[in-house]
Design a protein around this motif. Structure first.
Motif, mmCIF file in Angstrom:
data_model
loop_
_atom_site.group_PDB
_atom_site.id
_atom_site.type_symbol
_atom_site.label_atom_id
_atom_site.label_comp_id
_atom_site.label_asym_id
_atom_site.label_seq_id
_atom_site.Cartn_x
_atom_site.Cartn_y
_atom_site.Cartn_z
ATOM 1 N N GLY A 76 6.214 15.353 -23.630
ATOM 2 C CA GLY A 76 7.104 16.382 -23.988
ATOM 3 C C GLY A 76 8.338 15.907 -24.572
ATOM 4 N N VAL A 77 9.242 16.792 -25.043
ATOM 5 C CA VAL A 77 10.339 16.324 -25.864
ATOM 6 C C VAL A 77 11.420 15.369 -24.974
ATOM 7 N N SER A 78 11.429 15.499 -23.604
ATOM 8 C CA SER A 78 12.438 14.896 -22.974
ATOM 9 C C SER A 78 11.652 13.477 -22.536
ATOM 10 N N GLN A 79 10.418 13.687 -22.349
ATOM 11 C CA GLN A 79 9.735 12.033 -22.114
ATOM 12 C C GLN A 79 9.668 11.403 -23.281
ATOM 13 N N ILE A 80 9.652 11.873 -24.427
ATOM 14 C CA ILE A 80 9.434 11.153 -25.885
ATOM 15 C C ILE A 80 10.695 10.611 -25.815
ATOM 16 N N SER A 81 11.949 11.367 -25.615
ATOM 17 C CA SER A 81 13.236 10.981 -25.778
ATOM 18 C C SER A 81 13.506 9.526 -24.982
ATOM 19 N N ARG A 82 13.190 9.760 -23.685
ATOM 20 C CA ARG A 82 13.533 8.604 -22.619
ATOM 21 C C ARG A 82 12.618 7.358 -23.274
ATOM 22 N N GLN A 83 11.323 7.684 -23.705
ATOM 23 C CA GLN A 83 10.574 6.448 -24.040
ATOM 24 C C GLN A 83 10.985 5.786 -25.365
ATOM 25 N N LEU A 84 11.665 6.414 -26.132
ATOM 26 C CA LEU A 84 12.112 5.855 -27.460
ATOM 27 C C LEU A 84 13.848 5.761 -27.423
ATOM 28 N N PHE A 85 14.263 6.044 -26.347
ATOM 29 C CA PHE A 85 16.052 5.918 -26.149
ATOM 30 C C PHE A 85 16.791 6.682 -27.375
ATOM 31 N N SER B 126 18.076 10.896 -28.427
ATOM 32 C CA SER B 126 18.216 12.209 -27.820
ATOM 33 C C SER B 126 17.221 13.186 -28.021
ATOM 34 N N ASP B 127 17.354 14.195 -27.230
ATOM 35 C CA ASP B 127 16.577 15.323 -27.245
ATOM 36 C C ASP B 127 16.265 16.146 -28.649
ATOM 37 N N SER B 128 17.570 16.042 -29.260
ATOM 38 C CA SER B 128 17.864 16.787 -30.643
ATOM 39 C C SER B 128 17.266 15.959 -31.666
ATOM 40 N N THR B 129 17.425 14.601 -31.628
ATOM 41 C CA THR B 129 16.623 13.733 -32.497
ATOM 42 C C THR B 129 15.313 13.724 -32.425
ATOM 43 N N THR B 130 14.725 13.662 -31.302
ATOM 44 C CA THR B 130 13.101 13.879 -31.025
ATOM 45 C C THR B 130 12.917 15.094 -31.661
ATOM 46 N N LYS B 131 13.476 16.225 -31.221
ATOM 47 C CA LYS B 131 12.983 17.539 -31.877
ATOM 48 C C LYS B 131 12.983 17.639 -33.437
ATOM 49 N N THR B 132 13.988 16.880 -34.114
ATOM 50 C CA THR B 132 14.187 16.918 -35.512
ATOM 51 C C THR B 132 12.917 16.005 -36.104
ATOM 52 N N HIS B 133 12.544 14.972 -35.398
ATOM 53 C CA HIS B 133 11.279 14.108 -35.947
ATOM 54 C C HIS B 133 10.084 15.012 -35.711
ATOM 55 N N ILE B 134 9.959 15.767 -34.618
ATOM 56 C CA ILE B 134 8.539 16.692 -34.387
ATOM 57 C C ILE B 134 8.695 17.567 -35.490
ATOM 58 N N SER B 135 9.866 18.396 -35.706
ATOM 59 C CA SER B 135 9.725 19.357 -36.762
ATOM 60 C C SER B 135 9.588 18.766 -38.174
ATOM 61 N N LYS B 136 9.844 17.637 -38.606
ATOM 62 C CA LYS B 136 9.389 17.037 -39.892
ATOM 63 C C LYS B 136 8.107 16.556 -39.862
ATOM 64 N N LEU B 137 7.555 16.109 -38.617
ATOM 65 C CA LEU B 137 5.834 15.836 -38.356
ATOM 66 C C LEU B 137 5.440 17.020 -38.945
#
Length: 213
Positions: A162-171, A173-184
């Motif tokens: 999930g978003v939080s897990q990806i954020s922790r894995q890649l160090f 923020s959740d908002s940055t992760t959501k941006t990457h997912i949105s672009k994907l």
């Protein structure tokens, strides 16, 4: 000349909002409403409105069934597909079913009205704001170009994180992760995780089961 309109959506609140949007426009009149595939197909074939606004998801089936029924009944009826799920698959399915326009529910009312006017004037020509980009994605042999970080996020999505897990894995923020997912999703022409992963698999952006270590 007044353009007559059929609204087919199971949400009464949405139909009411659309009706008001059309009523504010000159030369447009909502003459019927329907809340199911069966009702919309029957009413549309009986009244033959100039334009039918059709939701993709209805309680008794897929809105594309309505599109096919109405297109078989009339070559001159404008048919606008209105959907919450705006991926490439849905867009091309609507095109192949005979729709005149494809509009996401998130679009402003003016865009839906403009699509209705286009559909009434040119029922056989298909329009969508994302059509050009969707065609590029379909025709591109190498698939979308993902950044290294987007590839990392894609692989973690495929692993079920999930978003939080990806954020922790890649160090990050959740908002940055959501941006990457949105672009994907945008690059893959997907509306959700399942569509994104399926498209990525078809394009060779994810390892096949036989390739996995």
């Amino acid at each position: 000349m007044t353009i007559t309109v059929l609204l087919a959506d199971d949400l009464e609140l949405l139909r009411e909002g659309l009706r008001r949007a059309f009523e504010r426009e000159d030369g447009l009149e909502v003459v019927a409403e329907a809340a199911s595939v069966a009702e919309a197909s029957a009413v549309g074939c009986k009244l033959t409105p100039d334009v039918s606004i059709v939701d993709l998801r209805l309680p008794d089936g897929n809105g594309l069934e309505i599109v096919r029924a109405l297109r078989a009944h009339s070559a001159d009826m404008g048919i606008v597909v209105l959907t919450m799920y705006g991926g490439d698959t849905q867009l091309f399915d609507a095109l192949e079913a005979g729709a005149s326009a494809f509009v996401p529910k998130s679009a402003p009312a003016e865009e839906i009205v403009a699509a209705a006017r286009h559909a009434a004037a040119s029922p056989q020509s298909f329009t969508s704001a994302d059509l050009a980009e969707a065609m590029k994605r379909r025709m591109s042999p190498q698939g979308p170009q993902l950044s290294p970080r987007e590839r990392e996020v894609l692989l973690l999505l495929a692993d079920g994180l999930g978003v939080s897990q990806i954020s922790r894995q890649l160090f990050i923020s959740d908002s940055t992760t959501k941006t990457h997912i949105s672009k994907l999703y945008e690059k893959l022409g997907a509306a959700n995780r399942a569509q994104a992963l399926m498209t990525a698999l078809k394009l060779g952006l994810l390892p096949q089961a036989d390739d996995a270590p």
